[in-house]
Each structure stands twice: as structure tokens, then as C-alpha cells.
Write a protein that holds these residues in place. Structure first.
Motif, PDB file in Angstrom:
ATOM      1  N   PRO A  11       0.825  -1.215   0.000  1.00  0.00           N
ATOM      2  CA  PRO A  11       0.000   0.000   0.000  1.00  0.00           C
ATOM      3  C   PRO A  11       0.851   1.253   0.000  1.00  0.00           C
ATOM      4  O   PRO A  11       0.915   1.989   0.978  1.00  0.00           O
ATOM      5  CB  PRO A  11      -0.796  -0.136   1.298  1.00  0.00           C
ATOM      6  N   ILE A  12       1.532   1.498  -1.112  1.00  0.00           N
ATOM      7  CA  ILE A  12       2.436   2.627  -1.213  1.00  0.00           C
ATOM      8  C   ILE A  12       1.930   3.569  -2.288  1.00  0.00           C
ATOM      9  O   ILE A  12       1.732   3.162  -3.429  1.00  0.00           O
ATOM     10  CB  ILE A  12       3.864   2.148  -1.529  1.00  0.00           C
ATOM     11  N   ASP A  13       1.717   4.809  -1.913  1.00  0.00           N
ATOM     12  CA  ASP A  13       1.208   5.798  -2.862  1.00  0.00           C
ATOM     13  C   ASP A  13       2.216   6.023  -3.988  1.00  0.00           C
ATOM     14  O   ASP A  13       3.430   5.984  -3.760  1.00  0.00           O
ATOM     15  CB  ASP A  13       0.938   7.122  -2.159  1.00  0.00           C
ATOM     16  N   PRO A  14       1.730   6.267  -5.201  1.00  0.00           N
ATOM     17  CA  PRO A  14       2.645   6.531  -6.314  1.00  0.00           C
ATOM     18  C   PRO A  14       3.362   7.860  -6.143  1.00  0.00           C
ATOM     19  O   PRO A  14       2.797   8.827  -5.619  1.00  0.00           O
ATOM     20  CB  PRO A  14       1.714   6.558  -7.533  1.00  0.00           C
ATOM     21  N   GLY A  15       4.627   7.902  -6.551  1.00  0.00           N
ATOM     22  CA  GLY A  15       5.381   9.143  -6.505  1.00  0.00           C
ATOM     23  C   GLY A  15       5.369   9.806  -7.875  1.00  0.00           C
ATOM     24  O   GLY A  15       5.421   9.135  -8.903  1.00  0.00           O
ATOM     25  N   TYR A  16       5.327  11.129  -7.883  1.00  0.00           N
ATOM     26  CA  TYR A  16       5.275  11.847  -9.152  1.00  0.00           C
ATOM     27  C   TYR A  16       6.675  12.019  -9.749  1.00  0.00           C
ATOM     28  O   TYR A  16       6.882  11.846 -10.938  1.00  0.00           O
ATOM     29  CB  TYR A  16       4.605  13.202  -8.955  1.00  0.00           C
ATOM     30  N   ASP A  17       7.648  12.373  -8.918  1.00  0.00           N
ATOM     31  CA  ASP A  17       9.016  12.488  -9.384  1.00  0.00           C
ATOM     32  C   ASP A  17       9.927  12.490  -8.157  1.00  0.00           C
ATOM     33  O   ASP A  17       9.465  12.591  -7.022  1.00  0.00           O
ATOM     34  CB  ASP A  17       9.235  13.755 -10.230  1.00  0.00           C
ATOM     35  N   TYR A  18      11.229  12.348  -8.410  1.00  0.00           N
ATOM     36  CA  TYR A  18      12.177  12.286  -7.315  1.00  0.00           C
ATOM     37  C   TYR A  18      12.655  13.678  -6.945  1.00  0.00           C
ATOM     38  O   TYR A  18      12.770  14.564  -7.798  1.00  0.00           O
ATOM     39  CB  TYR A  18      13.361  11.388  -7.693  1.00  0.00           C
ATOM     40  N   ILE A  19      12.916  13.849  -5.654  1.00  0.00           N
ATOM     41  CA  ILE A  19      13.450  15.111  -5.152  1.00  0.00           C
ATOM     42  C   ILE A  19      14.748  14.817  -4.410  1.00  0.00           C
ATOM     43  O   ILE A  19      15.065  13.672  -4.099  1.00  0.00           O
ATOM     44  CB  ILE A  19      12.447  15.838  -4.233  1.00  0.00           C
ATOM     45  N   VAL A  20      15.499  15.859  -4.130  1.00  0.00           N
ATOM     46  CA  VAL A  20      16.807  15.714  -3.512  1.00  0.00           C
ATOM     47  C   VAL A  20      16.651  15.306  -2.046  1.00  0.00           C
ATOM     48  O   VAL A  20      15.808  15.842  -1.318  1.00  0.00           O
ATOM     49  CB  VAL A  20      17.597  17.032  -3.610  1.00  0.00           C
ATOM     50  N   VAL A  21      17.463  14.349  -1.610  1.00  0.00           N
ATOM     51  CA  VAL A  21      17.547  13.998  -0.198  1.00  0.00           C
ATOM     52  C   VAL A  21      19.017  13.807   0.158  1.00  0.00           C
ATOM     53  O   VAL A  21      19.752  13.129  -0.556  1.00  0.00           O
ATOM     54  CB  VAL A  21      16.722  12.738   0.153  1.00  0.00           C
ATOM     55  N   ASP A  22      19.449  14.450   1.220  1.00  0.00           N
ATOM     56  CA  ASP A  22      20.825  14.344   1.697  1.00  0.00           C
ATOM     57  C   ASP A  22      20.832  13.707   3.077  1.00  0.00           C
ATOM     58  O   ASP A  22      19.921  13.918   3.881  1.00  0.00           O
ATOM     59  CB  ASP A  22      21.492  15.725   1.762  1.00  0.00           C
ATOM     60  N   LYS A  23      21.886  12.940   3.358  1.00  0.00           N
ATOM     61  CA  LYS A  23      22.016  12.241   4.634  1.00  0.00           C
ATOM     62  C   LYS A  23      23.176  12.823   5.421  1.00  0.00           C
ATOM     63  O   LYS A  23      24.278  12.991   4.898  1.00  0.00           O
ATOM     64  CB  LYS A  23      22.252  10.748   4.397  1.00  0.00           C
ATOM     65  N   GLN A  24      22.937  13.127   6.687  1.00  0.00           N
ATOM     66  CA  GLN A  24      23.993  13.545   7.595  1.00  0.00           C
ATOM     67  C   GLN A  24      24.012  12.593   8.788  1.00  0.00           C
ATOM     68  O   GLN A  24      23.063  12.545   9.574  1.00  0.00           O
ATOM     69  CB  GLN A  24      23.785  14.980   8.083  1.00  0.00           C
ATOM     70  N   PHE A  25      25.079  11.795   8.896  1.00  0.00           N
ATOM     71  CA  PHE A  25      25.218  10.886  10.033  1.00  0.00           C
ATOM     72  C   PHE A  25      25.631  11.685  11.261  1.00  0.00           C
ATOM     73  O   PHE A  25      26.536  12.517  11.206  1.00  0.00           O
ATOM     74  CB  PHE A  25      26.257   9.813   9.717  1.00  0.00           C
ATOM     75  N   LYS A  26      24.969  11.418  12.392  1.00  0.00           N
ATOM     76  CA  LYS A  26      25.263  12.166  13.617  1.00  0.00           C
ATOM     77  C   LYS A  26      26.082  11.327  14.596  1.00  0.00           C
ATOM     78  O   LYS A  26      27.190  11.687  14.953  1.00  0.00           O
ATOM     79  CB  LYS A  26      23.962  12.640  14.250  1.00  0.00           C
ATOM     80  N   THR A  27      25.541  10.195  15.027  1.00  0.00           N
ATOM     81  CA  THR A  27      26.254   9.351  15.977  1.00  0.00           C
ATOM     82  C   THR A  27      25.583   7.980  16.037  1.00  0.00           C
ATOM     83  O   THR A  27      24.531   7.777  15.424  1.00  0.00           O
ATOM     84  CB  THR A  27      26.279   9.989  17.376  1.00  0.00           C
ATOM     85  N   SER A  28      26.197   7.051  16.780  1.00  0.00           N
ATOM     86  CA  SER A  28      25.605   5.731  16.977  1.00  0.00           C
ATOM     87  C   SER A  28      25.982   5.234  18.363  1.00  0.00           C
ATOM     88  O   SER A  28      26.972   5.683  18.957  1.00  0.00           O
ATOM     89  CB  SER A  28      26.059   4.741  15.897  1.00  0.00           C
ATOM     90  N   TRP A  29      25.203   4.272  18.852  1.00  0.00           N
ATOM     91  CA  TRP A  29      25.446   3.710  20.174  1.00  0.00           C
ATOM     92  C   TRP A  29      24.850   2.300  20.233  1.00  0.00           C
ATOM     93  O   TRP A  29      24.012   1.953  19.391  1.00  0.00           O
ATOM     94  CB  TRP A  29      24.839   4.600  21.262  1.00  0.00           C
ATOM     95  N   PRO A  30      25.277   1.478  21.201  1.00  0.00           N
ATOM     96  CA  PRO A  30      24.731   0.121  21.300  1.00  0.00           C
ATOM     97  C   PRO A  30      23.229   0.138  21.536  1.00  0.00           C
ATOM     98  O   PRO A  30      22.718   0.969  22.292  1.00  0.00           O
ATOM     99  CB  PRO A  30      25.474  -0.474  22.506  1.00  0.00           C
ATOM    100  N   ALA A  31      22.523  -0.769  20.866  1.00  0.00           N
ATOM    101  CA  ALA A  31      21.067  -0.845  21.019  1.00  0.00           C
ATOM    102  C   ALA A  31      20.727  -1.324  22.432  1.00  0.00           C
ATOM    103  O   ALA A  31      21.446  -2.133  23.015  1.00  0.00           O
ATOM    104  CB  ALA A  31      20.479  -1.796  19.983  1.00  0.00           C
TER     105      ALA A  31
END
Length: 210
Positions: free
Chosen positions: A85-105
Motif C-alpha cells: 500500500p504505497i502511494d505513487p510518486g510523481y518524481d524524485y526530489i533531492v535527499v541528503d544524509k547527515q550521520f550524527k552518531t551511533s550507540w549500542p542498542a
């Protein structure tokens, strides 16, 4: 009959080289002898021998080589086995990722929690000059389908539909004017051992839904 005979018999699907391709089994069919074939988006073909009514193999086999789909996303010729059940997308837009930190779950999950800021911009990733208003967007990326895997965020809707991807959607109609950006903070829990300090969000994409 709604009777489950086997689960997880096919190997993980692969995506094609086309933009926006999902790691999905895209087509399924039987031949006249009772062999069950499945094709993924990359053109890999796997088969399950169902010719013996008393024996169902534990695992499917993959045929050497790929069919030349050439980036074509094949629709499921047998009908959707698992509705997405995923709505259709019209076109792609820019997405940038910035990693901040990580820790044990936290217990009982054995793994790590990764913190990111994902920034969506109302512009085309292939043509930055092509800017248009975005009222609703969807971010998606790959996440292992393992017990304990999870994504948390606020101000957005997070969903997973069993296709190996996570979907992060804006809620309601929220105008993002052409060329402007909006950050989305997320935490991703990945189970397992020997995980890297920074977990790559493979297949990271964003689409304009409205």
C-alpha cells in the motif's frame, strides 16, 4: 486455502540499475509442468520445483545469468502476492544524509542505533534547476528484515511493508516551497554483531507525492 507451506524460500531480490528501482520480486508464474518461477527487478530468475505433490523444497534455486530486462520494472504478471500500500510518486526530489552518531542498542536487541538527519529539498536530483513545490513527500531506504530492526522519528509517518525497505512520509499537506529544504531526524536500530560505526542507508531516495 490460506495455508502456508514454506516461508523465505527465495533468495533476497536485487534492484535493477534504473532510477528508483526496488529490491523486489516483480513477476511470478508457473510453467505447464508445475515449476514455479520468480523474477526480480534485476532480471534474476529463481525456480521452485513443485512438480511433486508430496515434496516442497526448502529453498529455491537460481538460474545462472539474468534475463535482459534492461532496467524495466516488471509488473507482477501473477497478480500481487503481497499488496504494497504505497502511494505513487510523481518524481524524485533531492535527499541528503547527515550521520550524527551511533550507540549500542538497548536490551534485548543486540546491535546498534544510528542517528541521522535526512534533509529533503524541493528540487530534482538530476536537474537542480528544476524546482517545484512539494506538499507531501516520501523518503525510502533499505533496512534488513530482521527481528529488532526499527526506525523511529517524529512529525512523520514510518512504515515497512515487507519488501526490504522503510518508508518515511510527511503527514498531511505541508507546503515545502520550490527550492527550500526540510530536515527529518531519524534513529535506525540495526540488529547484529560487528556492525560499522556508521551504517550506510543504501538505496536512499525521496519522492514527491503531491
Amino acid at each position: 486455502m490460506k495455508q502456508i507451506l514454506r516461508q523465505a524460500v527465495f533468495p533476497p531480490a536485487e534492484a535493477s540499475g534504473s532510477d528508483g528501482s526496488r529490491k523486489a520480486h516483480a513477476a511470478a508464474f508457473f510453467d505447464q509442468d508445475g515449476m514455479f518461477y520468480v523474477v526480480d527487478s534485476a532480471g534474476n530468475v529463481c525456480f521452485l520445483d513443485l512438480t511433486d505433490p508430496d515434496t516442497i523444497p526448502e529453498k529455491a534455486q537460481r538460474i545462472d545469468g539474468k534475463i535482459p530486462v534492461d532496467g524495466l520494472e516488471v509488473m507482477n504478471g501473477a497478480g500481487r502476492i503481497t499488496p504494497l500500500p504505497i502511494d505513487p510518486g510523481y518524481d524524485y526530489i533531492v535527499v541528503d544524509k547527515q550521520f550524527k552518531t551511533s550507540w549500542p542498542a538497548p536490551w534485548p536487541v543486540q546491535g546498534r542505533v544510528y542517528s541521522y538527519t535526512l534533509t529533503v529539498t524541493a528540487a530534482s536530483p538530476s536537474n537542480p534547476g528544476d524546482r517545484r513545490d512539494v506538499r507531501k513527500f516520501r523518503i525510502s531506504f533499505d533496512l534488513p528484515s530482521a527481528e529488532g530492526a526499527a526506525v523511529e522519528s517524529s512529525g512523520v509517518e514510518v512504515s515497512e511493508h515487507g519488501d526490504g525497505r522503510v518508508y518515511v512520509e510527511s503527514i498531511g499537506d505541508q507546503l515545502l516551497p520550490a527550492g527550500q529544504s526540510r530536515p527529518v531526524d531519524i534513529q535506525v536500530t540495526v540488529p547484529g554483531s560487528g556492525l560499522p560505526t556508521e551504517f550506510p542507508l543504501e538505496g536512499l531516495k525521496a519522492a514527491r507525492l503531491a
